[in-house]
Enzyme design. Structure first.
Site, PDB file in Angstrom:
ATOM      1  N   ASP A  67     -25.119  -2.262 -27.415  1.00 48.48           N
ATOM      2  CA  ASP A  67     -24.026  -2.794 -27.808  1.00 48.48           C
ATOM      3  C   ASP A  67     -23.345  -3.377 -26.280  1.00 48.48           C
ATOM      4  O   ASP A  67     -23.373  -2.799 -25.319  1.00 48.48           O
ATOM      5  CB  ASP A  67     -22.843  -2.069 -28.687  1.00 48.48           C
ATOM      6  CG  ASP A  67     -22.624  -0.972 -28.323  1.00 48.48           C
ATOM      7  OD1 ASP A  67     -22.749  -0.417 -26.967  1.00 48.48           O
ATOM      8  OD2 ASP A  67     -22.208   0.090 -29.286  1.00 48.48           O
ATOM      9  N   ASP A 136     -15.326   8.186 -36.629  1.00 50.01           N
ATOM     10  CA  ASP A 136     -15.450   7.257 -37.897  1.00 50.01           C
ATOM     11  C   ASP A 136     -16.831   7.266 -38.412  1.00 50.01           C
ATOM     12  O   ASP A 136     -17.018   6.741 -39.410  1.00 50.01           O
ATOM     13  CB  ASP A 136     -14.807   5.927 -37.767  1.00 50.01           C
ATOM     14  CG  ASP A 136     -15.269   5.148 -36.920  1.00 50.01           C
ATOM     15  OD1 ASP A 136     -16.450   5.386 -36.369  1.00 50.01           O
ATOM     16  OD2 ASP A 136     -15.072   3.912 -36.864  1.00 50.01           O
ATOM     17  N   HIS A 138     -19.570   5.841 -36.788  1.00 49.95           N
ATOM     18  CA  HIS A 138     -20.043   4.654 -36.663  1.00 49.95           C
ATOM     19  C   HIS A 138     -21.353   4.770 -35.404  1.00 49.95           C
ATOM     20  O   HIS A 138     -21.314   5.949 -34.914  1.00 49.95           O
ATOM     21  CB  HIS A 138     -19.164   3.454 -36.042  1.00 49.95           C
ATOM     22  CG  HIS A 138     -18.740   3.651 -34.582  1.00 49.95           C
ATOM     23  ND1 HIS A 138     -17.297   3.506 -34.170  1.00 49.95           N
ATOM     24  CD2 HIS A 138     -19.222   4.067 -33.460  1.00 49.95           C
ATOM     25  CE1 HIS A 138     -17.083   3.851 -33.174  1.00 49.95           C
ATOM     26  NE2 HIS A 138     -18.251   3.947 -32.247  1.00 49.95           N
ATOM     27  N   GLU A 143     -19.183  -0.434 -37.528  1.00 48.17           N
ATOM     28  CA  GLU A 143     -17.949   0.142 -37.957  1.00 48.17           C
ATOM     29  C   GLU A 143     -18.177   0.482 -39.575  1.00 48.17           C
ATOM     30  O   GLU A 143     -19.249  -0.215 -40.138  1.00 48.17           O
ATOM     31  CB  GLU A 143     -16.583  -0.438 -37.804  1.00 48.17           C
ATOM     32  CG  GLU A 143     -16.642  -0.895 -36.261  1.00 48.17           C
ATOM     33  CD  GLU A 143     -15.878   0.281 -35.681  1.00 48.17           C
ATOM     34  OE1 GLU A 143     -16.162   1.623 -36.142  1.00 48.17           O
ATOM     35  OE2 GLU A 143     -15.119   0.252 -34.912  1.00 48.17           O
TER      36      GLU A 143
HETATM   37  C1  GLP Z   1     -18.756   3.770 -28.504  1.00 46.08           C
HETATM   38  C2  GLP Z   1     -20.051   3.284 -28.551  1.00 46.08           C
HETATM   39  C3  GLP Z   1     -21.126   4.366 -29.296  1.00 46.08           C
HETATM   40  C4  GLP Z   1     -20.640   5.596 -28.957  1.00 46.08           C
HETATM   41  C5  GLP Z   1     -19.229   6.074 -29.517  1.00 46.08           C
HETATM   42  C6  GLP Z   1     -18.940   7.294 -29.301  1.00 46.08           C
HETATM   43  O1  GLP Z   1     -18.033   3.050 -29.489  1.00 46.08           O
HETATM   44  N1  GLP Z   1     -20.359   1.938 -29.093  1.00 46.08           N
HETATM   45  O2  GLP Z   1     -22.390   4.026 -29.141  1.00 46.08           O
HETATM   46  O3  GLP Z   1     -21.797   6.536 -29.339  1.00 46.08           O
HETATM   47  O4  GLP Z   1     -18.492   5.050 -28.974  1.00 46.08           O
HETATM   48  O5  GLP Z   1     -18.388   7.557 -28.064  1.00 46.08           O
HETATM   49  P1  GLP Z   1     -18.167   8.746 -27.163  1.00 46.08           P
HETATM   50  O6  GLP Z   1     -19.562   9.430 -26.644  1.00 46.08           O
HETATM   51  O7  GLP Z   1     -17.454   8.594 -25.871  1.00 46.08           O
HETATM   52  O8  GLP Z   1     -17.539   9.649 -28.033  1.00 46.08           O
END
Ligand code: GLP
Length: 260
Positions: A67, A136, A138, A143
């Site tokens: 993304d 959440d 995702h 989302e």
């Molecule tokens: C972001 C990314 C995801 C990631 C998630 C968790 O929103 N788009 O790919 O897995 O957050 O992030 P973190 O690893 O910083 O908790």
């Protein structure tokens, strides 16, 4: 799903790196899917070390990121392009032309998303997709209530995700509202998914994704329908699983040839 519980993030990341290194060494043109966020950082550090100290060769690897933020200059410190070049690509011998990250500045977003899907197909599909999980539930930026058959497209972030990711932007109000993300169907086509989750804040999302019903309100739960998803977590992230003892027992009793 295969659930592997490790004592901490470092141990889990070493295991993940070894698994990825094996794939790169065994398959001459491996296609890897990368994620961003705090979670994969120890994994990327270990992959850089393997490149430096054990000559792990990324020359023939192709990559696709999950993304990117819409409207953010790729040079912005919080862009996922900057993240990837800082934490991984800049320290390994990946060929820049083999790197793919959704284009957040594309003048025509739907066409650029279709092109991204075509590029994944043209590369022969993704062998291994690394995933984190949002608090959440995702994956990528799919989302809650994302279509379970979605493809790469634009999405609007929830307030919770904007809050979770505010750190990189210096405030929630500075987080762009829109992102481009691989869809859930795109992720489901990857041959292997490796979902990493560390720390107590992820425990509820992990439990829902692994042991809850499959539902669009917990997008990661779609992985219950995936043929080969490995959920690699630390003790804290496993704390809300009802069947933790069983997953540990399964892993301890696995024949060596079956272990990642
Ligand atoms: C972001 C990314 C995801 C990631 C998630 C968790 O929103 N788009 O790919 O897995 O957050 O992030 P973190 O690893 O910083 O908790």
């Amino acid at each position: 799903m295969e659930i592997i519980i490790q004592p901490d993030a470092e141990a889990a990341s070493r295991l993940a790196a070894r698994f990825i290194a094996k794939l790169i060494r065994e398959k001459s043109r491996a296609v890897l899917g990368f994620a961003t966020g705090q979670t994969p950082l120890p994994l990327y550090r270990e992959l850089c070390r393997l490149h430096r100290e054990e000559k792990l060769d990324f020359d023939r690897v192709t990559s696709f990121n999950l993304d990117e933020y819409v409207g953010l200059n790729p040079a912005h410190p919080a862009s996922f392009r900057t993240y990837m070049w800082t934490h991984l690509f800049g320290q390994i011998n990946i060929v820049p032309e083999h790197v793919h990250i959704p284009d957040g500045l594309a003048p025509n977003i739907p066409i650029s998303c279709e092109k991204y899907e075509d590029e994944i197909q043209a590369a022969g599909g993704i062998d291994l997709q690394i995933l984190g999980i949002g608090t959440d539930g995702h994956i990528g930026f799919n989302e809650p209530t994302s279509s379970l058959v979605s493809r790469t497209r634009i999405k609007t972030l929830t307030a919770r995700t904007r809050r979770d990711n505010a750190g990189a932007f210096g405030g929630e109000d500075k987080v762009p509202p829109h992102v481009i993300t691989m869809g859930l169907a795109t992720i489901m086509e990857c041959r292997t998914c490796l979902l990493l989750a560390f720390g107590a804040p992820k425990a509820a999302a992990v439990a829902l994704a692994v042991e809850g019903p499959v539902t669009a309100t917990v997008p990661a739960s779609i992985l219950q329908f995936h043929r080969r998803t490995i959920v690699l977590i630390d003790e804290e992230a496993s704390s809300k699983l009802l069947r933790g003892e069983y997953y540990r027992y399964v892993y301890e009793h696995k024949p060596d040839w079956q272990k990642i």
